[in-house]
Design a protein around this motif. Structure first.
Motif, PDB file in Angstrom:
ATOM      1  N   SER A 191       0.854  -1.186   0.000  1.00 58.88           N
ATOM      2  CA  SER A 191       0.000   0.000   0.000  1.00 58.88           C
ATOM      3  C   SER A 191       0.888   1.234   0.000  1.00 58.88           C
ATOM      4  N   ALA A 192       0.314   2.375  -0.300  1.00 58.68           N
ATOM      5  CA  ALA A 192       1.054   3.627  -0.258  1.00 58.68           C
ATOM      6  C   ALA A 192       1.481   3.920   1.174  1.00 58.68           C
ATOM      7  N   PRO A 193       2.645   4.529   1.371  1.00 56.09           N
ATOM      8  CA  PRO A 193       3.149   4.759   2.733  1.00 56.09           C
ATOM      9  C   PRO A 193       2.275   5.728   3.518  1.00 56.09           C
ATOM     10  N   VAL A 194       2.038   5.364   4.768  1.00 53.79           N
ATOM     11  CA  VAL A 194       1.346   6.228   5.727  1.00 53.79           C
ATOM     12  C   VAL A 194       2.177   6.194   7.004  1.00 53.79           C
ATOM     13  N   LEU A 195       2.938   7.243   7.239  1.00 51.97           N
ATOM     14  CA  LEU A 195       3.895   7.246   8.342  1.00 51.97           C
ATOM     15  C   LEU A 195       3.432   8.027   9.555  1.00 51.97           C
ATOM     16  N   VAL A 196       2.387   8.837   9.443  1.00 49.95           N
ATOM     17  CA  VAL A 196       1.930   9.632  10.581  1.00 49.95           C
ATOM     18  C   VAL A 196       0.432   9.456  10.754  1.00 49.95           C
ATOM     19  N   SER A 197       0.010   9.515  12.006  1.00 51.75           N
ATOM     20  CA  SER A 197      -1.407   9.442  12.337  1.00 51.75           C
ATOM     21  C   SER A 197      -1.652  10.332  13.544  1.00 51.75           C
ATOM     22  N   ALA A 198      -2.823  10.958  13.578  1.00 54.94           N
ATOM     23  CA  ALA A 198      -3.171  11.816  14.712  1.00 54.94           C
ATOM     24  C   ALA A 198      -3.907  11.051  15.796  1.00 54.94           C
ATOM     25  N   ASN A 199      -4.503   9.921  15.448  1.00 56.94           N
ATOM     26  CA  ASN A 199      -5.313   9.185  16.408  1.00 56.94           C
ATOM     27  C   ASN A 199      -5.382   7.742  15.938  1.00 56.94           C
ATOM     28  N   VAL A 200      -4.948   6.807  16.752  1.00 61.71           N
ATOM     29  CA  VAL A 200      -4.861   5.431  16.294  1.00 61.71           C
ATOM     30  C   VAL A 200      -5.086   4.488  17.464  1.00 61.71           C
TER      31      VAL A 200
ATOM     32  N   ARG B 275      -0.732  -1.446  14.942  1.00 61.44           N
ATOM     33  CA  ARG B 275      -0.017  -2.667  14.575  1.00 61.44           C
ATOM     34  C   ARG B 275      -0.101  -2.909  13.069  1.00 61.44           C
ATOM     35  N   ASP B 276      -1.292  -2.741  12.495  1.00 62.98           N
ATOM     36  CA  ASP B 276      -1.447  -2.919  11.053  1.00 62.98           C
ATOM     37  C   ASP B 276      -0.623  -1.890  10.279  1.00 62.98           C
ATOM     38  N   ALA B 277      -0.626  -0.636  10.756  1.00 66.97           N
ATOM     39  CA  ALA B 277       0.124   0.416  10.065  1.00 66.97           C
ATOM     40  C   ALA B 277       1.619   0.155  10.131  1.00 66.97           C
ATOM     41  N   LEU B 278       2.109  -0.313  11.257  1.00 65.23           N
ATOM     42  CA  LEU B 278       3.530  -0.640  11.375  1.00 65.23           C
ATOM     43  C   LEU B 278       3.904  -1.764  10.405  1.00 65.23           C
ATOM     44  N   ALA B 279       3.053  -2.787  10.329  1.00 62.04           N
ATOM     45  CA  ALA B 279       3.342  -3.905   9.436  1.00 62.04           C
ATOM     46  C   ALA B 279       3.336  -3.479   7.977  1.00 62.04           C
ATOM     47  N   ALA B 280       2.490  -2.504   7.627  1.00 65.41           N
ATOM     48  CA  ALA B 280       2.362  -2.079   6.232  1.00 65.41           C
ATOM     49  C   ALA B 280       3.380  -1.032   5.827  1.00 65.41           C
ATOM     50  N   ASN B 281       4.100  -0.453   6.797  1.00 66.07           N
ATOM     51  CA  ASN B 281       5.005   0.658   6.484  1.00 66.07           C
ATOM     52  C   ASN B 281       6.418   0.430   7.011  1.00 66.07           C
ATOM     53  N   GLY B 282       6.885  -0.791   6.827  1.00 66.00           N
ATOM     54  CA  GLY B 282       8.260  -1.068   7.218  1.00 66.00           C
ATOM     55  C   GLY B 282       8.496  -0.959   8.702  1.00 66.00           C
ATOM     56  N   GLU B 283       7.462  -1.211   9.526  1.00 65.24           N
ATOM     57  CA  GLU B 283       7.544  -1.188  10.989  1.00 65.24           C
ATOM     58  C   GLU B 283       7.968   0.182  11.513  1.00 65.24           C
ATOM     59  N   LYS B 284       7.456   1.227  10.882  1.00 64.17           N
ATOM     60  CA  LYS B 284       7.777   2.600  11.287  1.00 64.17           C
ATOM     61  C   LYS B 284       6.502   3.431  11.266  1.00 64.17           C
ATOM     62  N   LEU B 285       6.280   4.220  12.334  1.00 63.96           N
ATOM     63  CA  LEU B 285       5.066   5.022  12.436  1.00 63.96           C
ATOM     64  C   LEU B 285       5.305   6.140  13.432  1.00 63.96           C
ATOM     65  N   ALA B 286       4.560   7.241  13.268  1.00 59.36           N
ATOM     66  CA  ALA B 286       4.607   8.354  14.223  1.00 59.36           C
ATOM     67  C   ALA B 286       3.206   8.772  14.588  1.00 59.36           C
ATOM     68  N   LEU B 287       2.990   8.996  15.877  1.00 53.28           N
ATOM     69  CA  LEU B 287       1.738   9.573  16.364  1.00 53.28           C
ATOM     70  C   LEU B 287       1.982  11.066  16.540  1.00 53.28           C
TER      71      LEU B 287
END
Length: 285
Positions: free
Chosen positions: A182-191, A197-209
């Motif tokens: 899927s297209a990268p989604v690295l930031v989220s305001a509310n999760v 967990r799903d976002a980390l798995a889909a984005n190379g195990e990287k995410l920011a709140l």
């Protein structure tokens, strides 16, 4: 003999030789660290950016510096690791919190700092949309062929099973080499923890709140909990890069080195609510 005189004890002699210092006032000391000035001179563009944003938004330079470092850690995490001692390695995400009252430009500051990240995500999404659509359709085609092969295999006669089994196995191997993309989604305001967990798995195990509207429930990880209790296991694992696999019905989500950065602007009232809730919890135990 003078009646007012008295015999000096060893303690009196020591007190005269080393008098007590002046009393210390019970007041909050002024912070001695200026974070903006701590940015090394080898990063002149970052120093100029911090000064320019602070001037444009009329906020303290330390607020810009703190949240900028949090965003920088999003890019650095999993790309760089720290090794304080031999054999002790940790990933690089930061959890940064800026306390500010309502009307002190929290949203404007975070919006300005996160704009490059959002722009990059939008650019990547537009660039990859056709390729991702083709890739997804290829996966669907293989899944359809596998379903057809299974249907034929279930009805096959004894002489037809070998070929159908070989075909189904080859399709399964091909599909196994084509993970969902899927297209990268690295930031989220509310999760929620599950969505994180799903976002980390889909984005190379990287995410920011990244949020300027965080309440006590979100700070404590209890906003979406069914029983109101905190659910922070994933967040703690993603702070140090600890493996955090999840087993669900139908699939598993292996997270080997997750990295979660937090860039938050919080009202002091939210922090007070957290402490109030923690005090109530421990006072009733």
């Amino acid at each position: 003999m003078n009646m007012a005189s008295r015999i000096l004890t060893p303690a009196d002699l020591r007190a005269e030789a080393h008098p007590w210092p002046a009393p210390v006032q019970f007041a909050r000391p002024a912070p001695s660290l200026n974070l903006a000035d701590a940015i090394p001179s080898t990063l002149p563009m970052l120093r100029d950016f911090i000064a320019a944003q602070a001037e444009a938004l009329q906020v303290h330079p330390d607020a810009v510096a703190l949240l900028s470092l949090g965003l920088a850690s999003l890019a650095a995490s999993r790309t760089f690791e720290m090794e304080p001692q031999a054999g002790w390695r940790e990933i690089a995400p930061l959890w940064t919190v800026f306390l500010a009252e309502p009307g002190e430009r929290k949203s404007a500051l975070l919006s300005a700092l996160a704009e490059p990240v959002h722009n990059w995500q939008s650019t990547e999404r537009n660039f990859l949309r056709h390729a991702l659509a083709e890739y997804t359709e290829q996966r669907r085609g293989i899944e359809a062929r596998m379903a057809g092969a299974r249907t034929k295999l279930a009805r096959a006669k004894s002489g037809e099973t070998a070929q159908l089994t070989k075909e189904s196995t080859e399709l399964a191997r091909t599909l196994g080499n084509m993970p969902e993309l899927s297209a990268p989604v690295l930031v989220s305001a509310n999760v929620t923890p599950e969505a994180a967990r799903d976002a980390l798995a889909a984005n190379g195990e990287k995410l920011a709140l990244l949020s300027a509207e965080v309440d006590a429930g979100q700070l404590m990880g209890s906003r979406y909990a069914k029983n109101g209790g905190a659910n922070v296991d994933l967040f703690l694992s993603a702070w140090i890069g600890e493996p955090c696999p999840a087993l669900r019905v139908g699939r598993s989500i292996p997270l080997e080195r997750p990295a979660l950065a937090m860039i938050l602007a919080v009202q002091p009232a939210a922090v007070r609510e957290v402490w109030k809730g923690e005090f109530k919890k421990f006072s009733t135990q």
